[in-house]
Design a protein around this motif. Structure first.
Motif, short mmCIF file in Angstrom:
data_model
loop_
_atom_site.label_atom_id
_atom_site.label_comp_id
_atom_site.label_asym_id
_atom_site.label_seq_id
_atom_site.Cartn_x
_atom_site.Cartn_y
_atom_site.Cartn_z
N ARG A 52 5.81 -1.70 -14.62
CA ARG A 52 6.03 -3.15 -14.65
C ARG A 52 6.03 -3.81 -13.29
O ARG A 52 6.04 -5.03 -13.20
N GLY A 53 6.04 -3.00 -12.25
CA GLY A 53 6.05 -3.55 -10.90
C GLY A 53 7.41 -3.44 -10.26
O GLY A 53 8.44 -3.61 -10.92
N GLN A 54 7.43 -3.18 -8.95
CA GLN A 54 8.69 -3.03 -8.24
C GLN A 54 9.49 -4.32 -8.18
O GLN A 54 10.72 -4.30 -8.17
N ARG A 55 8.79 -5.44 -8.15
CA ARG A 55 9.50 -6.71 -8.01
C ARG A 55 10.41 -6.97 -9.21
O ARG A 55 11.61 -7.21 -9.06
N THR A 56 9.86 -6.92 -10.41
CA THR A 56 10.64 -7.23 -11.61
C THR A 56 11.74 -6.22 -11.85
O THR A 56 12.90 -6.56 -12.06
#
Length: 415
Positions: free
Chosen positions: A67-71
């Motif tokens: 899902r991506g490191q940011r989220t």
């Protein structure tokens, strides 16, 4: 070169965002032990936190890859901060032990994984350049060592000067603020596309069906677990030996000295030429670890000898970790790198807990220096493991291509 690639500010957020992970275990033990009057109760709650870390680490890492490191990093940081506050509230209000174990377990499950995710981020930003990758991992290893040393020291000072709850609430602030800033930094997005040079969505990259737990990776997990056993036994041995020598306050200084020499060794590792491959480095580092553990075993008679032996051991720690994290990048699918890094750390945490338990029993039943025998045994097993398995052929770099369904999806007009 490394700071030009990432920027100095993200390294600061990376350091401060890791501190809660180092502060929480000892902070939990101090907090619950003081409020309940029972060290055993404190150990139970701290054990729940460690168990949560071991289970939650790979889960958070996998979600970050998909899902991506940011989220995922943002969500984990906020949940972790809230769980730390809930743990402090439950303990300060004298709630039943179960109500303290629950937020402790949630704290472990929701650790933002700044360390493993930063290593994954730097490897992807390095885009496969061996020298740059080595430099980035060495720099990250130094940041790890600083947090490993500074975290317990900070929570200990706050517990002494103010109260144990002050240390835990500081950890909550650092997690909620600094881990959040790390998750929101632009490198969280660019790392996912560094290898290709084009803006490919993270979720599209992460659809790889390749197996994570291949033989080379399992060997690295075993090596990291043995290193964790060394960590746990050394901590118990230092504590028991300094108490037996009548200098219990020296234990914290010795932990700091170990971290200092390890950090210096990490800096030196970055300067090694790329032609000296990672498998030979791992064999040499394990031999150094075994030698240092043997010296440590015979150095429990005086504080001066113990200090020298602990410093020698620290020289072997950072190169070992940096090399193993570098080999992970070769052996696992790129789309699952964050999960792989997190699982490696979980192996270290579980083995460290086991090493602490066995060494505590040995110290109680034999002698204050008996835990160092556990250190030497774990280092000997690591030496045999690497001598038999750490070859360039086994840890050759993967050359994989995206699976057909992903390529088709990316090319379709609907996608």
């Amino acid at each position: 070169m490394a700071t030009q690639l990432t920027g100095s500010r993200v390294l600061l957020w990376s350091l401060l965002g890791r501190l809660p992970n180092a502060m929480s275990p000892i902070g939990t033990l101090l907090l619950v032990s003081r409020n309940t009057g029972s060290v055993w109760s404190g150990s139970l709650v701290a054990g729940a936190l460690a168990g949560g870390q071991a289970i939650g680490g790979p889960i958070v890492g996998r979600l970050a890859d998909r899902r991506g490191q940011r989220t995922v990093g943002l969500a984990a940081a906020l949940v972790n901060a809230a769980a730390l506050v809930a743990l402090v509230a439950a303990s300060e209000h004298g709630l039943a032990l179960g109500w303290q174990i629950a937020p402790a377990a949630l704290t472990g499950l929701s650790v933002p994984l700044v360390g493993p995710l930063s290593r994954s981020r730097w490897v992807r930003l390095s885009a496969g350049e061996p020298e740059l990758t080595s430099a980035m991992l060495a720099l990250d290893g130094i940041v790890d060592e600083v947090s490993f040393t500074a975290g317990p020291a900070l929570v200990g000072m706050l517990a002494t000067a103010v109260s144990p709850s002050a240390g835990m609430l500081t950890a909550a602030v650092l997690s909620g603020v600094c881990a959040t800033l790390f998750a929101l930094h632009p490198t969280a997005e660019t790392a996912a596309t560094a290898a290709t040079g084009v803006p490919t969505p993270v979720h599209a990259q992460s659809q790889s069906a390749e197996r994570l737990f291949n033989t080379p990776y399992l060997l690295l997990m075993a090596g990291m677990a043995l290193l964790g056993a060394c960590f746990g036994s050394v901590q118990v041995g230092i504590t028991a030996t300094t108490e037996a020598l009548g200098r219990p306050g020296s234990a914290g200084l010795l932990y700091g000295f170990l971290g200092c020499t390890s950090s210096i060794a990490g800096i030196a590792t970055a300067s090694l030429p790329a032609r000296w491959g990672l498998p030979p480095r791992l064999r040499a580092g394990t031999a150094l670890l075994f030698t240092a553990s043997c010296v440590l075993f015979f150095a429990d008679g005086s504080l001066v000898a113990l200090t020298a032996a602990v410093g020698f051991l620290g020289v072997a720690v950072a190169p070992q970790m940096i090399t193993m994290f570098g080999l992970v990048e070769r052996t696992v699918p790129a789309a699952r790198l964050g999960e792989a890094m997190a699982a490696l750390v979980s192996a270290l945490i579980l083995a460290q807990s086991a090493g602490t338990f066995v060494s505590g029993w040995a110290a109680d039943h034999f002698s204050p220096g008996a835990p160092f025998a556990v250190t030497a045994a774990a280092a000997a097993a690591a030496l045999v493991l690497t001598a038999c398995t750490a070859t360039e052929h086994r840890f050759r770099r993967r050359h994989s291509t995206p699976p057909a369904p992903v390529a088709a999806k990316a090319a379709s007009p609907a996608a």
